[in-house]
Design a protein around this motif. Structure first.
Motif, mmCIF file in Angstrom:
data_model
loop_
_atom_site.group_PDB
_atom_site.id
_atom_site.type_symbol
_atom_site.label_atom_id
_atom_site.label_comp_id
_atom_site.label_asym_id
_atom_site.label_seq_id
_atom_site.Cartn_x
_atom_site.Cartn_y
_atom_site.Cartn_z
ATOM 1 N N GLN A 197 8.837 -21.058 -51.639
ATOM 2 C CA GLN A 197 9.360 -19.913 -52.142
ATOM 3 C C GLN A 197 9.501 -18.619 -51.161
ATOM 4 O O GLN A 197 9.215 -17.697 -51.085
ATOM 5 C CB GLN A 197 8.460 -19.275 -53.282
ATOM 6 C CG GLN A 197 8.135 -20.193 -54.300
ATOM 7 C CD GLN A 197 7.319 -19.766 -55.547
ATOM 8 O OE1 GLN A 197 6.317 -20.458 -55.791
ATOM 9 N NE2 GLN A 197 7.662 -18.746 -56.169
ATOM 10 N N TYR A 198 10.275 -19.078 -50.071
ATOM 11 C CA TYR A 198 10.644 -18.351 -48.857
ATOM 12 C C TYR A 198 12.071 -18.370 -48.418
ATOM 13 O O TYR A 198 12.476 -19.621 -48.560
ATOM 14 C CB TYR A 198 9.789 -18.878 -47.895
ATOM 15 C CG TYR A 198 9.627 -18.264 -46.481
ATOM 16 C CD1 TYR A 198 10.513 -18.703 -45.700
ATOM 17 C CD2 TYR A 198 8.618 -17.143 -46.311
ATOM 18 C CE1 TYR A 198 10.579 -18.255 -44.099
ATOM 19 C CE2 TYR A 198 8.731 -16.682 -45.083
ATOM 20 C CZ TYR A 198 9.494 -17.172 -43.946
ATOM 21 O OH TYR A 198 9.646 -16.498 -42.831
ATOM 22 N N VAL A 199 12.537 -17.344 -48.143
ATOM 23 C CA VAL A 199 14.055 -17.318 -47.787
ATOM 24 C C VAL A 199 13.968 -16.401 -46.300
ATOM 25 O O VAL A 199 13.359 -15.465 -46.511
ATOM 26 C CB VAL A 199 14.978 -16.673 -48.936
ATOM 27 C CG1 VAL A 199 16.488 -16.786 -48.225
ATOM 28 C CG2 VAL A 199 14.645 -17.151 -50.008
ATOM 29 N N SER A 200 14.651 -16.840 -45.522
ATOM 30 C CA SER A 200 14.687 -16.037 -44.150
ATOM 31 C C SER A 200 16.186 -15.889 -43.554
ATOM 32 O O SER A 200 16.903 -16.514 -44.187
ATOM 33 C CB SER A 200 13.686 -16.497 -43.239
ATOM 34 O OG SER A 200 14.311 -17.745 -42.659
ATOM 35 N N LEU A 201 16.233 -14.890 -43.111
ATOM 36 C CA LEU A 201 17.500 -14.621 -42.338
ATOM 37 C C LEU A 201 17.457 -14.338 -40.746
ATOM 38 O O LEU A 201 16.656 -13.454 -40.399
ATOM 39 C CB LEU A 201 18.274 -13.595 -42.905
ATOM 40 C CG LEU A 201 19.840 -13.129 -42.436
ATOM 41 C CD1 LEU A 201 20.881 -14.179 -42.707
ATOM 42 C CD2 LEU A 201 20.141 -11.557 -42.883
ATOM 43 N N LEU A 202 17.893 -15.087 -39.967
ATOM 44 C CA LEU A 202 18.009 -15.059 -38.487
ATOM 45 C C LEU A 202 19.382 -14.397 -38.039
ATOM 46 O O LEU A 202 20.618 -15.213 -38.473
ATOM 47 C CB LEU A 202 17.763 -16.444 -37.849
ATOM 48 C CG LEU A 202 16.365 -17.032 -38.280
ATOM 49 C CD1 LEU A 202 16.272 -18.549 -37.398
ATOM 50 C CD2 LEU A 202 15.212 -16.105 -37.892
ATOM 51 N N ILE A 203 19.106 -13.442 -37.322
ATOM 52 C CA ILE A 203 20.794 -12.922 -36.703
ATOM 53 C C ILE A 203 20.178 -12.985 -35.040
ATOM 54 O O ILE A 203 19.716 -12.494 -34.313
ATOM 55 C CB ILE A 203 21.078 -11.472 -37.156
ATOM 56 C CG1 ILE A 203 20.670 -11.078 -38.339
ATOM 57 C CG2 ILE A 203 21.949 -10.801 -36.434
ATOM 58 C CD1 ILE A 203 20.495 -9.784 -38.872
ATOM 59 N N ARG A 204 21.208 -14.076 -34.508
ATOM 60 C CA ARG A 204 21.294 -14.267 -33.134
ATOM 61 C C ARG A 204 22.106 -13.169 -32.381
ATOM 62 O O ARG A 204 22.940 -12.624 -32.869
ATOM 63 C CB ARG A 204 21.579 -15.696 -32.885
ATOM 64 C CG ARG A 204 20.885 -16.760 -33.322
ATOM 65 C CD ARG A 204 21.580 -18.057 -32.956
ATOM 66 N NE ARG A 204 22.651 -18.491 -33.559
ATOM 67 C CZ ARG A 204 22.930 -18.708 -34.899
ATOM 68 N NH1 ARG A 204 21.735 -18.827 -35.559
ATOM 69 N NH2 ARG A 204 23.994 -18.737 -35.581
ATOM 70 N N ASP A 205 21.717 -13.108 -31.082
ATOM 71 C CA ASP A 205 22.419 -12.356 -30.243
ATOM 72 C C ASP A 205 22.778 -10.814 -30.937
ATOM 73 O O ASP A 205 23.800 -10.344 -31.192
ATOM 74 C CB ASP A 205 23.782 -12.832 -29.959
ATOM 75 C CG ASP A 205 24.660 -12.039 -28.818
ATOM 76 O OD1 ASP A 205 25.788 -12.131 -28.710
ATOM 77 O OD2 ASP A 205 24.117 -11.324 -27.897
ATOM 78 N N SER A 206 21.545 -10.156 -31.326
ATOM 79 C CA SER A 206 21.473 -8.883 -32.249
ATOM 80 C C SER A 206 22.432 -7.811 -31.613
ATOM 81 O O SER A 206 22.128 -7.637 -30.495
ATOM 82 C CB SER A 206 20.286 -8.423 -32.460
ATOM 83 O OG SER A 206 19.531 -9.518 -33.527
ATOM 84 N N GLN A 207 23.172 -7.265 -32.283
ATOM 85 C CA GLN A 207 24.073 -6.090 -31.765
ATOM 86 C C GLN A 207 23.564 -4.727 -32.351
ATOM 87 O O GLN A 207 23.344 -4.815 -33.593
ATOM 88 C CB GLN A 207 25.553 -6.314 -31.989
ATOM 89 C CG GLN A 207 26.087 -7.676 -31.502
ATOM 90 C CD GLN A 207 26.007 -7.755 -30.078
ATOM 91 O OE1 GLN A 207 26.332 -6.646 -29.225
ATOM 92 N NE2 GLN A 207 25.445 -8.618 -29.349
ATOM 93 N N PRO A 208 23.845 -3.648 -31.854
ATOM 94 C CA PRO A 208 23.454 -2.281 -32.326
ATOM 95 C C PRO A 208 24.282 -2.175 -33.795
ATOM 96 O O PRO A 208 23.800 -1.537 -34.782
ATOM 97 C CB PRO A 208 24.027 -1.218 -31.345
ATOM 98 C CG PRO A 208 23.900 -2.144 -30.051
ATOM 99 C CD PRO A 208 24.162 -3.483 -30.411
#
Lengths: 111, 114
Positions: free
Chosen positions: A70-81
């Motif tokens: 019961q887990y959801v995640s979001l990954l953001i690569r190369d994060s920008q301001p």
């Protein structure tokens, strides 16, 4: 009461790093999950949806779903301001056809 | 295609006054949702409609709040009488029944009750 839990943050990451945002939900029968981005003073904007276990990629964004945990995640690569915002996790209540939102995680990307 | 339209964008009123918020959903969408967002309580669902019919109003805080959808392209949320604790941002969202149920939000109405 069906619940969606998120760490409120702020989550601070340096520019170019991977940001990892997490969400847990209480309703075991939920089938549809969404990530919204909300800039300060603006409305929520849909950025990802996921319905099956595993990963779903869209550009720099990857949503991950594990229904057993019961887990959801979001990954953001190369994060920008420009990614600095509050990220809201939402779960569809199938019976009511309505979304339950988490309280959001505030992400800060440091230049 | 135009997104969800809300008016007014900002409303400042005095306690006891009637407030009417307006929403036009995306053309063709048959579900319409009203939400309220505050720092303390986050984003809360107030009421939603399907094909102009109210389906679930369990989130409406009290009898001072009412909502209508007289046709597929227009909905109102009314507060009468308004109180300072009603101060919040009110969002309208819409979606299509036959789709993946992705909801699209309007810009919101920031309500301040003095």
């Amino acid at each position: 009461q069906k619940e969606v839990e998120q760490n409120s943050g702020p989550l601070s990451v340096p520019e170019g790093a991977i940001a990892s945002l997490n969400c847990t939900y209480s309703d075991r029968v939920s089938q549809s999950f969404f990530w919204y981005r909300q800039y300060s003073g603006k409305s929520p904007e849909l950025i990802m949806s996921i319905y099956s276990n595993g990963d779903k990629e869209d550009g720099r964004f990857t949503a991950q779903l594990n229904k057993a945990s019961q887990y959801v995640s979001l990954l953001i690569r190369d994060s920008q301001p420009s990614d600095s915002a509050t990220y809201l996790c939402a779960v569809l209540d199938t019976g009511r056809r309505a979304l339950t939102f988490g309280s959001g995680t505030r992400l800060q990307v440091q230049p | 295609d135009a997104g969800v339209i809300q008016s007014p964008r900002h409303e400042v009123t005095e306690m006891g006054q009637e407030v009417t918020l307006r929403c036009k959903p995306i053309s063709g969408h048959d579900y319409l949702f009203w939400y309220r967002q505050t720092m303390m309580r986050g984003l809360e669902l107030l009421i939603y409609f399907n094909n102009n019919v109210p389906i679930d109003d369990s989130g409406m805080p009290e009898d001072r709040f009412s909502a209508k959808m007289p046709n597929a392209s227009f909905s109102t949320l009314k507060i009468q009488p308004s109180e300072p604790r009603d101060s919040a941002v009110y969002f309208c969202a819409s979606t299509l029944a036959g789709g993946p149920h992705e909801q699209f939000f309007g810009p919101g109405t920031r309500l301040t009750v003095l």
